[in-house]
Every structure is written in structure tokens, then in C-alpha cells.
Write a protein that holds these residues in place. Structure first.
Motif, PDB file in Angstrom:
ATOM      1  N   THR A 221       0.851  -1.191   0.000  1.00 63.57           N
ATOM      2  CA  THR A 221       0.000   0.000   0.000  1.00 63.57           C
ATOM      3  C   THR A 221       0.887   1.242   0.000  1.00 63.57           C
ATOM      4  O   THR A 221       1.835   1.343   0.775  1.00 63.57           O
ATOM      5  CB  THR A 221      -0.920  -0.010   1.232  1.00 63.57           C
ATOM      6  N   ALA A 222       0.567   2.186  -0.901  1.00 63.41           N
ATOM      7  CA  ALA A 222       1.369   3.409  -1.053  1.00 63.41           C
ATOM      8  C   ALA A 222       0.562   4.607  -0.588  1.00 63.41           C
ATOM      9  O   ALA A 222      -0.562   4.836  -1.065  1.00 63.41           O
ATOM     10  CB  ALA A 222       1.782   3.593  -2.509  1.00 63.41           C
ATOM     11  N   LEU A 223       1.119   5.360   0.359  1.00 64.21           N
ATOM     12  CA  LEU A 223       0.472   6.547   0.923  1.00 64.21           C
ATOM     13  C   LEU A 223       1.399   7.731   0.720  1.00 64.21           C
ATOM     14  O   LEU A 223       2.457   7.810   1.352  1.00 64.21           O
ATOM     15  CB  LEU A 223       0.182   6.334   2.417  1.00 64.21           C
ATOM     16  N   ASN A 224       1.030   8.662  -0.147  1.00 63.49           N
ATOM     17  CA  ASN A 224       1.896   9.783  -0.515  1.00 63.49           C
ATOM     18  C   ASN A 224       1.286  11.115  -0.083  1.00 63.49           C
ATOM     19  O   ASN A 224       0.097  11.361  -0.316  1.00 63.49           O
ATOM     20  CB  ASN A 224       2.136   9.795  -2.019  1.00 63.49           C
ATOM     21  N   PHE A 225       2.127  11.972   0.514  1.00 67.41           N
ATOM     22  CA  PHE A 225       1.698  13.280   1.011  1.00 67.41           C
ATOM     23  C   PHE A 225       2.522  14.361   0.321  1.00 67.41           C
ATOM     24  O   PHE A 225       3.737  14.418   0.508  1.00 67.41           O
ATOM     25  CB  PHE A 225       1.923  13.386   2.520  1.00 67.41           C
ATOM     26  N   ILE A 235      -3.023  14.140  -0.873  1.00 67.75           N
ATOM     27  CA  ILE A 235      -2.639  12.737  -0.718  1.00 67.75           C
ATOM     28  C   ILE A 235      -3.202  11.911  -1.870  1.00 67.75           C
ATOM     29  O   ILE A 235      -4.299  12.170  -2.382  1.00 67.75           O
ATOM     30  CB  ILE A 235      -3.119  12.145   0.624  1.00 67.75           C
ATOM     31  N   THR A 236      -2.425  10.950  -2.287  1.00 62.30           N
ATOM     32  CA  THR A 236      -2.897   9.938  -3.232  1.00 62.30           C
ATOM     33  C   THR A 236      -2.021   8.714  -3.063  1.00 62.30           C
ATOM     34  O   THR A 236      -1.082   8.701  -2.262  1.00 62.30           O
ATOM     35  CB  THR A 236      -2.907  10.448  -4.681  1.00 62.30           C
ATOM     36  N   LYS A 254     -14.201   7.262   2.890  1.00 61.95           N
ATOM     37  CA  LYS A 254     -15.282   8.233   2.669  1.00 61.95           C
ATOM     38  C   LYS A 254     -15.691   8.918   3.967  1.00 61.95           C
ATOM     39  O   LYS A 254     -15.961  10.121   3.985  1.00 61.95           O
ATOM     40  CB  LYS A 254     -16.490   7.538   2.032  1.00 61.95           C
ATOM     41  N   GLU A 255     -15.720   8.163   5.049  1.00 56.19           N
ATOM     42  CA  GLU A 255     -16.101   8.731   6.346  1.00 56.19           C
ATOM     43  C   GLU A 255     -15.088   9.763   6.832  1.00 56.19           C
ATOM     44  O   GLU A 255     -15.409  10.599   7.680  1.00 56.19           O
ATOM     45  CB  GLU A 255     -16.236   7.608   7.386  1.00 56.19           C
ATOM     46  N   ASN A 256     -13.887   9.716   6.281  1.00 56.20           N
ATOM     47  CA  ASN A 256     -12.834  10.641   6.691  1.00 56.20           C
ATOM     48  C   ASN A 256     -12.510  11.665   5.612  1.00 56.20           C
ATOM     49  O   ASN A 256     -11.429  12.274   5.628  1.00 56.20           O
ATOM     50  CB  ASN A 256     -11.583   9.850   7.079  1.00 56.20           C
ATOM     51  N   LYS A 287      -5.134  15.276   9.923  1.00 57.58           N
ATOM     52  CA  LYS A 287      -6.490  14.754   9.761  1.00 57.58           C
ATOM     53  C   LYS A 287      -6.516  13.636   8.715  1.00 57.58           C
ATOM     54  O   LYS A 287      -7.135  12.582   8.922  1.00 57.58           O
ATOM     55  CB  LYS A 287      -7.435  15.886   9.348  1.00 57.58           C
ATOM     56  N   LEU A 288      -5.828  13.848   7.599  1.00 58.07           N
ATOM     57  CA  LEU A 288      -5.818  12.835   6.540  1.00 58.07           C
ATOM     58  C   LEU A 288      -5.056  11.589   6.978  1.00 58.07           C
ATOM     59  O   LEU A 288      -5.443  10.464   6.624  1.00 58.07           O
ATOM     60  CB  LEU A 288      -5.199  13.419   5.275  1.00 58.07           C
ATOM     61  N   ALA A 289      -3.991  11.772   7.760  1.00 62.50           N
ATOM     62  CA  ALA A 289      -3.254  10.617   8.267  1.00 62.50           C
ATOM     63  C   ALA A 289      -4.152   9.750   9.145  1.00 62.50           C
ATOM     64  O   ALA A 289      -4.104   8.511   9.072  1.00 62.50           O
ATOM     65  CB  ALA A 289      -2.024  11.075   9.049  1.00 62.50           C
TER      66      ALA A 289
END
Length: 303
Positions: A221-225, A235-236, A254-256, A287-289
């Protein structure tokens, strides 16, 4: 008789053949030199990864892509790559080529003619301008020949050549608290091209055509900021999911306040079957994290 044996042993130990065999057996292998032919064929240096893998990065620095007013850095979502793993005397290659719409057909034709198989063609983003497509590849064969084929296909695009003198990575102020983002996610990352990149492997062993696929070959899983100012980040990336995890992760995102931009496969013969969920948001980085962490909790990811 004992004297004859001693002479024979001395001769064997000092013969050129025996000394050469001993040197070969005892000398440590240089992982990088073992891939030199592949690097030459790719026309660029690669980075050695665990598991006898070499990975090549081909960022599309030539493209100026925007999403909802955000200028996308290559390290966020415009990074073509190809990774090679040894498989006996042959190798497996997997990769993802970032292409403009007019590059898709010429590249696909060239790869097909060269025996490089495509496993997916689709979007990862939404609302981007200009439109960007992503072509996934996976093949077995001679590593240098496959590298040459990929290089020739990329020559049909405007993918830049590697930098003559790669810039040294300096300390980057991202404009948000990197350490706190990493603590929330539960995983550390690295800053690359002004983007914080966090990779989260799955807990299962993943195979393709009965070959174990390490996380560096596109199954983490790739989490980019990417910083956008005032403690915010765009983020994507993509979540690597089992079928049973798809909707729980979708709901958590979606909830976040995180939008899902694509859901599809990247591979054809993987076990277990995997789905890749791409996402987008531009908001407070912490918040996004927290939102991404809530989604990770719905997966069987490494802790």
C-alpha cells in the motif's frame, strides 16, 4: 604413500583452477554488478531492493499535471517504474508506465512486439489535466532483453532521461509535521522529490505465476503526502486489498473525507487475488493521516 598424498594435496591447493574456485566461492557477490547488463539496457541506474530485486524509477518530470488546482509533483503520482527479480537463469519484470493518451497505443504496440505483456490500462487519478493513463506490465524472460524492450518503448514517449548528476537529498521542510504523520500511520516513510512516501506491506505472501512477489514490486500500500501549505497536504496512492477488504476500506476513506478515484486490478495471475484502490484528498495532513490509518485498520497489513 603418505608423502605422495601430501604432494598431491599441495598441488591441488596451489593449482590455478582450485584457487579460482575457492576465490569464487568465498568472494561476496556484488548485487549491483550482477544487474549491470540490465542497467545498461534500461539506459539508467537502478536501485537495489531486498530479495535480489532492482528497481528503476522514471519520473515524468516533463508533464505539468494539475488536480483541482494542485500542481502534481512526479513523486506524488507521476512516477513510472520497472522492477526486476531473479527467477533462476531468467527474471520477472513488473512495472507501471505513466503515459499521456497519445503515448498509449505506440507504447503498447512496441511492448507487444517485444514480448512484454500488459496486465492493466486505466486511470489512477480523477480531475487531472491533462489526462494521464497508467499501463501495468508483467513478464518473464531474459532480464536484459526485457529491459531493452521497455527502454525502446519509453523512447516513444517524452519520458526524460535520468539526471546526469542526481541531486543529493537535503532536509526538506514539508510544511506539516512529518513525524506526527508517521506516528499516526504507524509506519515511517521517506521524503522523495518533495513528497512524503509511506509504503505499508501486506502480511500475506503474495505470488504471481508461482513466484513470490516482494513489496517493492508494487504490492505494498502506497500513501503519498505532497505539501500544499498551511499544514495541509494533497494525498494519493493506492491500497492493496483482498476482495473482503474493499468495501470496509472504501467506507473508512469516505467517512474521513478521502475520495476514492479508482478501483481495479493491476495483475493477472496473483495469489491471493488483489484489488488496488486509489484515493485523493487535499486537507490538514494530520487529519488525513488519521483517515488513512482508519482505512489501514480494515486491512491485513504489516504492523
Amino acid at each position: 604413500m603418505l608423502a605422495s598424498v601430501a604432494v598431491g594435496v599441495a598441488f591441488l591447493l596451489n593449482s590455478p583452477l582450485t584457487l579460482g574456485q575457492m576465490d569464487t566461492a568465498s568472494a561476496p557477490k556484488d548485487a549491483a554488478s550482477g544487474w549491470k547488463q540490465v542497467e545498461d539496457a534500461m539506459g539508467r541506474p537502478g536501485q537495489i531492493q531486498p530479495g535480489d530485486v532492482i528497481k528503476f524509477s522514471m519520473p515524468r518530470k516533463d508533464l505539468h499535471v494539475t488536480v483541482k488546482g494542485v500542481d502534481i509533483k512526479p513523486a506524488l503520482a507521476l512516477g513510472s517504474w520497472a522492477a526486476f527479480k531473479r527467477d533462476g537463469r531468467t527474471a520477472m519484470v513488473m512495472g507501471d508506465l505513466v503515459l499521456t493518451e497519445d503515448e498509449v497505443q505506440p507504447v503498447m504496440k512496441k511492448l507487444q512486439e517485444s514480448g512484454i505483456e500488459e496486465t492493466a490500462l486505466h486511470n489512477h487519478l480523477m480531475w487531472e489535466s491533462p489526462r494521464v493513463m497508467y499501463m501495468h506490465i508483467a513478464s518473464h524472460g531474459d532480464a536484459a532483453q526485457m529491459a531493452k524492450a521497455i527502454h525502446e518503448a519509453l523512447m516513444l514517449t517524452k519520458t526524460p532521461a535520468p539526471d546526469a548528476s542526481p541531486a543529493t537529498q537535503s532536509t526538506t521542510n514539508l510544511g506539516f509535521d512529518q513525524k506526527q504523520v508517521e506516528q499516526i500511520l504507524g509506519h515511517t516513510g521517506k521524503v522523495n522529490g518533495g513528497v512524503l512516501q509511506v509504503a505499508v506491506p501486506r502480511s500475506e505472501t503474495i505470488t504471481d505465476s508461482n513466484m513470490t512477489i516482494p513489496p517493492s514490486m508494487g504490492v505494498a500500500t502506497a500513501l503519498n503526502f505532497q505539501p500544499t501549505g498551511n499544514n495541509k497536504a494533497a494525498i494519493t496512492g493506492d491500497f492493496v486489498l483482498l476482495g473482503s477488504e474493499v468495501n470496509p476500506v472504501l467506507r473508512a476513506l469516505k467517512e474521513n473525507g478521502i475520495e476514492v478515484t479508482a478501483l481495479h486490478s493491476h495483475m493477472l495471475m496473483e495469489e491471493p487475488r488483489l484489488f488496488f484502490m486509489h484515493f485523493w484528498a487535499n486537507d490538514d495532513a494530520l487529519k488525513l493521516a488519521k483517515g488513512l490509518h482508519a482505512a489501514l485498520d480494515k486491512t491485513n497489513s504489516a504492523k
